[in-house]
Motif scaffolding. Sequence first.
Motif, PDB file in Angstrom:
ATOM      1  N   UNK A 155       0.500  -1.306   0.105  1.00  8.15           N
ATOM      2  CA  UNK A 155      -0.153   0.122  -0.260  1.00  8.15           C
ATOM      3  C   UNK A 155       1.078   1.211   0.337  1.00  8.15           C
ATOM      4  N   UNK A 156       2.247   0.838   0.454  1.00 13.05           N
ATOM      5  CA  UNK A 156       2.335   2.309   0.220  1.00 13.05           C
ATOM      6  C   UNK A 156       2.538   2.974  -1.144  1.00 13.05           C
ATOM      7  N   UNK A 157       2.481   4.223  -0.906  1.00  8.69           N
ATOM      8  CA  UNK A 157       2.349   5.254  -2.206  1.00  8.69           C
ATOM      9  C   UNK A 157       0.924   5.654  -2.158  1.00  8.69           C
ATOM     10  N   UNK A 158      -0.047   4.388  -1.979  1.00  9.33           N
ATOM     11  CA  UNK A 158      -1.360   4.404  -1.744  1.00  9.33           C
ATOM     12  C   UNK A 158      -2.359   5.367  -0.709  1.00  9.33           C
ATOM     13  N   UNK A 159      -4.227   5.336  -1.165  1.00 13.46           N
ATOM     14  CA  UNK A 159      -4.221   6.487   0.007  1.00 13.46           C
ATOM     15  C   UNK A 159      -4.962   4.706   0.735  1.00 13.46           C
ATOM     16  N   UNK A 160      -3.986   4.679   1.534  1.00 12.80           N
ATOM     17  CA  UNK A 160      -4.300   3.524   2.307  1.00 12.80           C
ATOM     18  C   UNK A 160      -5.277   3.467   3.534  1.00 12.80           C
ATOM     19  N   UNK A 161      -5.306   4.924   3.908  1.00 14.21           N
ATOM     20  CA  UNK A 161      -5.807   5.622   5.168  1.00 14.21           C
ATOM     21  C   UNK A 161      -7.899   6.079   4.896  1.00 14.21           C
ATOM     22  N   UNK A 162      -8.261   5.334   3.676  1.00 15.83           N
ATOM     23  CA  UNK A 162      -9.627   4.981   3.340  1.00 15.83           C
ATOM     24  C   UNK A 162     -10.188   3.412   3.253  1.00 15.83           C
ATOM     25  N   UNK A 163      -9.113   3.034   3.420  1.00 20.20           N
ATOM     26  CA  UNK A 163      -9.601   1.755   3.776  1.00 20.20           C
ATOM     27  C   UNK A 163      -9.905   1.105   5.224  1.00 20.20           C
ATOM     28  N   UNK A 164     -11.029   1.080   5.784  1.00 16.47           N
ATOM     29  CA  UNK A 164     -11.057   0.469   7.282  1.00 16.47           C
ATOM     30  C   UNK A 164     -11.279  -0.454   7.304  1.00 16.47           C
ATOM     31  N   UNK A 165     -12.027  -1.050   8.639  1.00 13.56           N
ATOM     32  CA  UNK A 165     -12.709  -1.914   9.324  1.00 13.56           C
ATOM     33  C   UNK A 165     -14.422  -1.808   8.722  1.00 13.56           C
ATOM     34  N   UNK A 166     -15.487  -2.439   9.069  1.00 10.64           N
ATOM     35  CA  UNK A 166     -16.625  -2.409   8.382  1.00 10.64           C
ATOM     36  C   UNK A 166     -17.370  -1.131   9.476  1.00 10.64           C
ATOM     37  N   UNK A 167     -16.249  -1.285  10.269  1.00 11.27           N
ATOM     38  CA  UNK A 167     -17.225   0.097  11.247  1.00 11.27           C
ATOM     39  C   UNK A 167     -16.280   1.174  11.053  1.00 11.27           C
ATOM     40  N   UNK A 168     -15.426   1.388  10.154  1.00  7.30           N
ATOM     41  CA  UNK A 168     -14.582   2.981  10.088  1.00  7.30           C
ATOM     42  C   UNK A 168     -13.593   2.793  10.364  1.00  7.30           C
ATOM     43  N   UNK A 169     -13.009   1.836  11.668  1.00  9.66           N
ATOM     44  CA  UNK A 169     -11.887   1.476  12.381  1.00  9.66           C
ATOM     45  C   UNK A 169     -10.660   1.261  12.097  1.00  9.66           C
ATOM     46  N   UNK A 170      -9.632   1.688  12.557  1.00 11.50           N
ATOM     47  CA  UNK A 170      -8.381   1.169  12.730  1.00 11.50           C
ATOM     48  C   UNK A 170      -8.204   0.539  13.716  1.00 11.50           C
ATOM     49  N   UNK A 171      -7.117  -0.615  13.347  1.00 11.45           N
ATOM     50  CA  UNK A 171      -6.236  -0.879  14.690  1.00 11.45           C
ATOM     51  C   UNK A 171      -4.809  -0.512  14.708  1.00 11.45           C
ATOM     52  N   UNK A 172      -4.073  -0.957  15.865  1.00 14.17           N
ATOM     53  CA  UNK A 172      -3.264  -0.446  16.590  1.00 14.17           C
ATOM     54  C   UNK A 172      -2.887   1.195  16.283  1.00 14.17           C
ATOM     55  N   UNK A 173      -1.893   1.702  15.951  1.00 17.03           N
ATOM     56  CA  UNK A 173      -1.010   2.608  15.522  1.00 17.03           C
ATOM     57  C   UNK A 173      -2.241   3.831  14.124  1.00 17.03           C
ATOM     58  N   UNK A 213      -4.973   4.613  12.910  1.00 13.06           N
ATOM     59  CA  UNK A 213      -5.526   5.980  13.395  1.00 13.06           C
ATOM     60  C   UNK A 213      -4.871   7.548  13.739  1.00 13.06           C
ATOM     61  N   UNK A 214      -3.339   7.158  14.050  1.00 14.48           N
ATOM     62  CA  UNK A 214      -2.963   8.110  14.151  1.00 14.48           C
ATOM     63  C   UNK A 214      -2.382   8.967  12.930  1.00 14.48           C
ATOM     64  N   UNK A 215      -1.762   7.161  12.281  1.00 15.47           N
ATOM     65  CA  UNK A 215      -0.958   8.255  11.066  1.00 15.47           C
ATOM     66  C   UNK A 215      -2.184   8.299   9.872  1.00 15.47           C
ATOM     67  N   UNK A 216      -3.266   8.206  10.057  1.00 16.03           N
ATOM     68  CA  UNK A 216      -4.520   8.486   8.627  1.00 16.03           C
ATOM     69  C   UNK A 216      -5.302   9.820   9.246  1.00 16.03           C
ATOM     70  N   UNK A 217      -4.746  10.284  10.806  1.00 17.22           N
ATOM     71  CA  UNK A 217      -5.379  11.630  10.957  1.00 17.22           C
ATOM     72  C   UNK A 217      -5.026  12.765   9.952  1.00 17.22           C
ATOM     73  N   UNK A 218      -3.752  13.229   9.619  1.00 18.09           N
ATOM     74  CA  UNK A 218      -3.746  14.799   9.160  1.00 18.09           C
ATOM     75  C   UNK A 218      -3.953  14.078   7.531  1.00 18.09           C
ATOM     76  N   UNK A 219      -4.186  13.094   7.153  1.00 22.83           N
ATOM     77  CA  UNK A 219      -4.916  12.641   5.952  1.00 22.83           C
ATOM     78  C   UNK A 219      -6.691  13.240   5.496  1.00 22.83           C
ATOM     79  N   UNK A 220      -6.836  12.544   7.047  1.00 23.47           N
ATOM     80  CA  UNK A 220      -8.513  12.400   7.188  1.00 23.47           C
ATOM     81  C   UNK A 220      -9.046  13.501   7.353  1.00 23.47           C
ATOM     82  N   UNK A 221      -8.106  14.307   8.459  1.00 28.04           N
ATOM     83  CA  UNK A 221      -8.430  16.458   7.864  1.00 28.04           C
ATOM     84  C   UNK A 221      -8.530  16.965   7.202  1.00 28.04           C
TER      85      UNK A 221
END
Length: 126
Positions: free
Chosen positions: A42-60, A62-70
Amino acid sequence: MVELVLRCVELVPPGRVASYGTIAGICGIGPREVGSVMRHYSHGLPWWRITNHAGDFGGDLLQRALPHWEEEGIRVKPNGLGCRYADYAVDADELAARWREATRDLPRVQPARRRAAGPDASATAR
C-alpha cells in the motif's frame, strides 16, 4: 490479485472510506487477503481510506491516518477509534463499476474449485 486490489483502493475518492470487506467483495477475494495486500503493497496508495466495517483502524494506524482525514474532511467519531462508516462509506456499486472499467486490461484468475471429498465423490455427484 494484488493489482486488482491496488486499483480498487486507488479508486476510493478523497473524503470517503471503504471497508476491507467492500474491497474484497468487489475483487472476489476475502477481507484478510485485502489486508495482506494492503500490508505489503500500500505504499504510495491512499491506505487511510480503507478501514474495517465499523470505520475503525487497529494499532497506530488512526494516528497516522489523521492528517489525511483532516485534509479530506473525515471526522473521528466520539469513541476515537475511527470514523462513522455510514457517514463516509463509498458508494460500493459505483466503486465496483469504476473498478471493472479500470481493470479491463488485467487477466482474471478464477478461484480454484473445491473437489468433493473421497475417491468416489465424482460418482455420487453425477
